[in-house]
Design an enzyme around this catalytic site. Structure first.
Site, PDB file in Angstrom:
ATOM      1  N   HIS A 289     -63.658 -24.779  22.516  1.00  0.00           N
ATOM      2  CA  HIS A 289     -62.640 -25.776  22.888  1.00  0.00           C
ATOM      3  C   HIS A 289     -63.093 -27.219  22.656  1.00  0.00           C
ATOM      4  O   HIS A 289     -62.260 -28.116  22.604  1.00  0.00           O
ATOM      5  CB  HIS A 289     -62.311 -25.673  24.376  1.00  0.00           C
ATOM      6  CG  HIS A 289     -61.606 -24.416  24.764  1.00  0.00           C
ATOM      7  ND1 HIS A 289     -60.627 -23.857  24.001  1.00  0.00           N
ATOM      8  CD2 HIS A 289     -61.719 -23.626  25.860  1.00  0.00           C
ATOM      9  CE1 HIS A 289     -60.177 -22.768  24.615  1.00  0.00           C
ATOM     10  NE2 HIS A 289     -60.828 -22.603  25.728  1.00  0.00           N
TER      11      HIS A 289
ATOM     12  N   CYS B  54     -65.126 -25.247  17.757  1.00  0.00           N
ATOM     13  CA  CYS B  54     -64.460 -24.714  16.559  1.00  0.00           C
ATOM     14  C   CYS B  54     -64.260 -25.850  15.538  1.00  0.00           C
ATOM     15  O   CYS B  54     -63.829 -26.947  15.918  1.00  0.00           O
ATOM     16  CB  CYS B  54     -63.115 -24.126  16.971  1.00  0.00           C
ATOM     17  SG  CYS B  54     -62.175 -23.570  15.537  1.00  0.00           S
TER      18      CYS B  54
ATOM     19  N   GLU C  72     -59.422 -28.207  25.755  1.00  0.00           N
ATOM     20  CA  GLU C  72     -59.287 -28.799  24.412  1.00  0.00           C
ATOM     21  C   GLU C  72     -58.547 -30.143  24.487  1.00  0.00           C
ATOM     22  O   GLU C  72     -58.892 -31.099  23.779  1.00  0.00           O
ATOM     23  CB  GLU C  72     -58.524 -27.845  23.480  1.00  0.00           C
ATOM     24  CG  GLU C  72     -58.431 -28.397  22.061  1.00  0.00           C
ATOM     25  CD  GLU C  72     -57.501 -27.589  21.177  1.00  0.00           C
ATOM     26  OE1 GLU C  72     -57.631 -26.353  21.140  1.00  0.00           O
ATOM     27  OE2 GLU C  72     -56.648 -28.207  20.523  1.00  0.00           O
TER      28      GLU C  72
HETATM   29  S1  SF4 Z   1     -58.641 -23.757  16.684  1.00  0.00           S
HETATM   30 FE1  SF4 Z   1     -57.870 -21.743  16.136  1.00  0.00          FE
HETATM   31  S2  SF4 Z   1     -59.672 -20.640  15.351  1.00  0.00           S
HETATM   32 FE2  SF4 Z   1     -60.386 -22.428  16.514  1.00  0.00          FE
HETATM   33  S3  SF4 Z   1     -60.760 -21.687  18.597  1.00  0.00           S
HETATM   34 FE3  SF4 Z   1     -58.700 -22.556  18.557  1.00  0.00          FE
HETATM   35  S4  SF4 Z   1     -57.376 -20.782  18.084  1.00  0.00           S
HETATM   36 FE4  SF4 Z   1     -59.452 -20.190  17.550  1.00  0.00          FE
END
Ligand code: SF4
Length: 283
Positions: free
Chosen positions: A73, A95, A124
């Protein structure tokens, strides 16, 4: 009884990456801290705790000089700063798609007001907000749109950047963006549909399956936001249930249906999905 299992059910790229790297790290190190649950799944968290990971909610809880994992996140710049002050060694498994979102809001913040569509309390969003500076409004539901527009107007900025949490609902993003566009005509608007493909494709698949079956089972942590979205999409089309493991299944109820659909959130391990599928197939 026919059972249709979504091909995209289970770990997304970002979660898979964070879990694999954490497991690799555990082969070399014990006593590692992790800021927040690495995925929203109790079974995986319990296993990692037994293997030596300490989950903490705030960086203040981490010992000076410790090793600390940042989950997929991502976090706000403030956390990197505090980690440096405490001499913490970071293992940053944010990510790449979330990192890109951080970069994008950081790049536009000087001359654009930002509308970020997502959940206010989601990690996030908290992290991304940190990169966006002061000129940002989070839009979680329709009521937030008017407040955000008032703030944009009082900022006197002439550019608006509309962006989304990577796991936002595509349907909501489109709906809110349309409403915003209807009400604003005196600023330049840039729309960044930053919803991750893994999320979008899962939502499309859940919609497709739920239109074809009588009952839909969505597997994932109760606090997993992408699982909750799959559940809300599915229940619009057929009777649906959000479960965490096969133990939550209502077998007597399921027996009444002839076509069952199964899908799972991005942090649900394959094993748990398989167990549910096998339980249903016994019927
Ligand atoms: S951006 Fe997409 S690939 Fe990355 S953690 Fe979030 S849902 Fe998963």
């Amino acid at each position: 009884m026919e059972v249709v299992v979504g091909k995209l059910s289970g770990f997304c790229f970002g979660v898979n990456n964070a879990i694999n790297k954490t497991e690799e790290l555990l082969k070399l190190e014990k006593n590692i801290y992790c800021l927040g649950e690495i995925i929203h799944n109790k079974q995986v968290i319990d296993k990692l705790k037994n293997e030596g990971i300490k989950f903490i909610e705030k960086i203040e809880e981490a010992a000076n000089g410790c090793k600390l994992i940042i989950r997929a996140h991502g976090v706000a710049p403030e956390v990197y700063k505090k980690a440096k002050e405490k001499n913490i060694q970071l293992f940053d498994f944010t990510c790449p798609k979330v990192l890109k979102l951080h970069e994008q809001v950081n790049d536009v913040k000087k001359d654009s007001y930002i509308f970020l569509i997502g959940e206010k309390e989601h990690p996030e969003i908290i992290g991304t907000q940190g990169f966006a500076g002061r000129n940002i409004s989070i839009i979680q539901d329709e009521n937030d749109i008017d407040i955000a527009i008032k703030k944009l107007q009082s900022s006197h900025m002439k550019k608006l950047y509309i962006v989304a949490q990577t796991t936002a609902s595509v349907q909501k993003f489109n709906m809110y963006t349309e409403k915003i566009l209807e009400q604003i005509n005196d600023v330049d608007i840039e729309i960044n549909k930053s919803i991750c493909d893994s999320t979008r494709l899962r939502q499309e698949e859940a919609e497709k399956i739920s239109k074809k079956v009588d009952y839909m089972i969505i597997i994932g942590g109760k606090n997993s936001s992408n699982t909750q979205k799959l559940y809300s999409i599915a229940k619009e089309n057929c009777e649906s249930i959000h479960i965490q493991t096969k133990e939550d299944l209502d077998i007597e109820k399921i027996k009444k249906y002839s076509k069952i659909g199964i899908t799972a959130g991005a942090s649900t391990p394959k094993e748990i999905i398989k167990n549910v599928e096998e339980e249903i197939k016994k019927l």
